[in-house]
Design a protein around this motif. Structure first.
Motif, mmCIF file in Angstrom:
data_model
loop_
_atom_site.group_PDB
_atom_site.id
_atom_site.type_symbol
_atom_site.label_atom_id
_atom_site.label_comp_id
_atom_site.label_asym_id
_atom_site.label_seq_id
_atom_site.Cartn_x
_atom_site.Cartn_y
_atom_site.Cartn_z
ATOM 1 N N GLU A 1 1.898 21.854 17.979
ATOM 2 C CA GLU A 1 1.233 20.814 18.771
ATOM 3 C C GLU A 1 0.282 21.394 19.815
ATOM 4 N N VAL A 2 0.663 22.504 20.444
ATOM 5 C CA VAL A 2 -0.191 23.089 21.482
ATOM 6 C C VAL A 2 -1.518 23.541 20.890
ATOM 7 N N SER A 3 -1.460 24.321 19.820
ATOM 8 C CA SER A 3 -2.695 24.809 19.206
ATOM 9 C C SER A 3 -3.466 23.698 18.508
ATOM 10 N N ASN A 4 -2.762 22.672 18.088
ATOM 11 C CA ASN A 4 -3.424 21.562 17.400
ATOM 12 C C ASN A 4 -4.218 20.676 18.356
ATOM 13 N N LYS A 5 -4.005 20.887 19.651
ATOM 14 C CA LYS A 5 -4.715 20.080 20.647
ATOM 15 C C LYS A 5 -6.070 20.690 21.026
ATOM 16 N N SER A 6 -6.358 21.863 20.467
ATOM 17 C CA SER A 6 -7.627 22.514 20.762
ATOM 18 C C SER A 6 -8.170 23.120 19.486
ATOM 19 N N ILE A 7 -9.484 23.054 19.310
ATOM 20 C CA ILE A 7 -10.102 23.710 18.157
ATOM 21 C C ILE A 7 -10.980 24.877 18.621
ATOM 22 N N ASP A 8 -10.708 25.340 19.830
ATOM 23 C CA ASP A 8 -11.458 26.468 20.391
ATOM 24 C C ASP A 8 -10.684 27.754 20.116
ATOM 25 N N HIS A 9 -10.601 28.122 18.847
ATOM 26 C CA HIS A 9 -9.818 29.280 18.439
ATOM 27 C C HIS A 9 -10.672 30.210 17.583
ATOM 28 N N VAL A 10 -10.122 31.399 17.338
ATOM 29 C CA VAL A 10 -10.778 32.365 16.455
ATOM 30 C C VAL A 10 -9.790 32.729 15.343
ATOM 31 N N GLY A 11 -10.182 33.663 14.495
ATOM 32 C CA GLY A 11 -9.301 34.090 13.415
ATOM 33 C C GLY A 11 -9.111 32.985 12.396
ATOM 34 N N ASP A 12 -7.894 32.863 11.898
ATOM 35 C CA ASP A 12 -7.621 31.858 10.870
ATOM 36 C C ASP A 12 -7.720 30.436 11.400
ATOM 37 N N LEU A 13 -7.678 30.264 12.713
ATOM 38 C CA LEU A 13 -7.836 28.924 13.303
ATOM 39 C C LEU A 13 -9.292 28.610 13.641
ATOM 40 N N ASP A 14 -10.199 29.474 13.277
ATOM 41 C CA ASP A 14 -11.613 29.242 13.553
ATOM 42 C C ASP A 14 -12.062 27.955 12.863
ATOM 43 N N PRO A 15 -12.710 27.043 13.593
ATOM 44 C CA PRO A 15 -13.154 25.774 12.987
ATOM 45 C C PRO A 15 -14.091 25.943 11.796
ATOM 46 N N THR A 16 -14.761 27.080 11.693
ATOM 47 C CA THR A 16 -15.675 27.284 10.567
ATOM 48 C C THR A 16 -14.933 27.451 9.246
ATOM 49 N N ASN A 17 -13.602 27.525 9.292
ATOM 50 C CA ASN A 17 -12.821 27.600 8.067
ATOM 51 C C ASN A 17 -12.692 26.246 7.374
ATOM 52 N N ASP A 18 -13.343 25.216 7.948
ATOM 53 C CA ASP A 18 -13.354 23.878 7.355
ATOM 54 C C ASP A 18 -11.951 23.271 7.282
ATOM 55 N N MET A 19 -11.141 23.542 8.305
ATOM 56 C CA MET A 19 -9.785 22.986 8.330
ATOM 57 C C MET A 19 -9.534 22.178 9.597
ATOM 58 N N VAL A 20 -10.578 21.670 10.221
ATOM 59 C CA VAL A 20 -10.405 20.809 11.394
ATOM 60 C C VAL A 20 -11.163 19.507 11.181
ATOM 61 N N VAL B 1 -8.266 14.857 16.769
ATOM 62 C CA VAL B 1 -7.324 14.764 15.652
ATOM 63 C C VAL B 1 -6.671 16.110 15.365
ATOM 64 N N GLY B 2 -7.426 17.185 15.498
ATOM 65 C CA GLY B 2 -6.853 18.512 15.295
ATOM 66 C C GLY B 2 -7.121 19.063 13.914
ATOM 67 N N TYR B 3 -6.166 19.853 13.440
ATOM 68 C CA TYR B 3 -6.343 20.609 12.202
ATOM 69 C C TYR B 3 -5.831 19.853 10.979
ATOM 70 N N LYS B 4 -6.416 20.197 9.841
ATOM 71 C CA LYS B 4 -5.854 19.809 8.551
ATOM 72 C C LYS B 4 -4.813 20.875 8.207
ATOM 73 N N PHE B 5 -3.572 20.464 8.089
ATOM 74 C CA PHE B 5 -2.521 21.437 7.769
ATOM 75 C C PHE B 5 -2.597 21.854 6.298
ATOM 76 N N LEU B 6 -2.992 20.913 5.470
ATOM 77 C CA LEU B 6 -3.116 21.167 4.036
ATOM 78 C C LEU B 6 -4.336 20.433 3.519
ATOM 79 N N LEU B 7 -5.109 21.127 2.691
ATOM 80 C CA LEU B 7 -6.300 20.539 2.081
ATOM 81 C C LEU B 7 -6.238 20.777 0.580
#
Length: 242
Positions: free
Chosen positions: A126-145, A150-156
């Motif tokens: 929940e904490v990380s899902n409240k922000s999309i200002d991340h790098v690495g595998d949580l980088d928004p450019t991975n097309d998973m937000v 709303v946050g991240y797509k856990f599964l696509l």
């Protein structure tokens, strides 16, 4: 007593060597108490090896389907020792992108211990899902937000469904998110090893606690009730330790 410059230099050099050896010994001791851990993931559809673009029998109902994109997050890896003490791997957010059927996740610097349980979450906490200002595998450019609200797509999972009773092609779109749809999966470690292997059965996403017929429900994005069905399914036999 007067110490000559030469003798003073020898003593200083000796002290430096002793300190250096001590530091090296500490580093070596620390390294001896850590190990690397590897998690291997293979995807399948039933008894068949998964490949994007290939056509498989639908898991529920009739017809066939093809997957073009399949990705999911695992996170918050925990190793539990025989005394019930947990080691939470720091910053453990890993995007599994099955553009290839086999993936490897490398986890460095794990404290050596007698672990007998391993667990991880599907999704993002929940904490990380409240922000999309991340790098690495949580980088928004991975097309998973979706967005910051709303946050991240856990599964696509995206692809196409081909009903047996017609020549129609139906698009498949399953984007599962929302805090309540994280699920923690736990496994027993029966034998100590530097690596563990897991098998994902894609069919279990649609044929487990809930049956999801592509002909009836081909798109799940913002419907919380429908997303919960997929989340319940991925908590029940979707990822098996081999």
């Amino acid at each position: 007593m007067r110490i000559s410059p030469i003798h003073l230099k020898i003593k200083i050099d000796a002290i430096v060597l002793i300190l250096f050896a001590s530091l090296c010994s500490c580093d070596s001791s620390e390294n001896n108490h850590q190990q690397a851990l590897t998690l291997n993931f293979d995807a399948a559809i039933g008894n068949q090896r998964f490949h994007t673009g290939e056509i498989f029998e639908a898991p529920v109902g009739s017809g066939t389907f093809r997957i073009e994109r399949f990705k999911l997050y695992i996170s918050n890896l925990i190793l539990t020792n025989v005394d019930g003490e947990d080691y939470l791997v720091p910053n453990s957010y890993h995007l599994l992108d099955f553009s290839e059927p086999s993936l490897q996740v490398d986890i460095p610097n794990v404290p050596v211990d007698n672990y007998n349980r391993l667990s991880f979450m599907i999704g993002v906490d929940e904490v990380s899902n409240k922000s999309i200002d991340h790098v690495g595998d949580l980088d928004p450019t991975n097309d998973m937000v979706w967005n910051w609200n709303v946050g991240y797509k856990f599964l696509l999972l995206e692809g196409n469904y081909f009903p047996s009773e017609s020549n129609e092609t139906i698009g498949l779109v399953y984007h599962i998110g929302f805090d309540e749809n994280t699920r923690r999966l736990e496994y027993e470690i029966k034998e100590k090893s530097p690596s563990y292997s897991f098998r994902l059965n894609v069919n279990s996403l649609f044929d487990s606690q809930h049956q999801i017929d592509f002909n009836e429900l081909s798109n799940i994005t913002f419907s919380k009730a429908d997303a919960r069905k997929v989340a319940d399914n991925y908590s029940d036999g979707f990822i098996q330790m081999e």
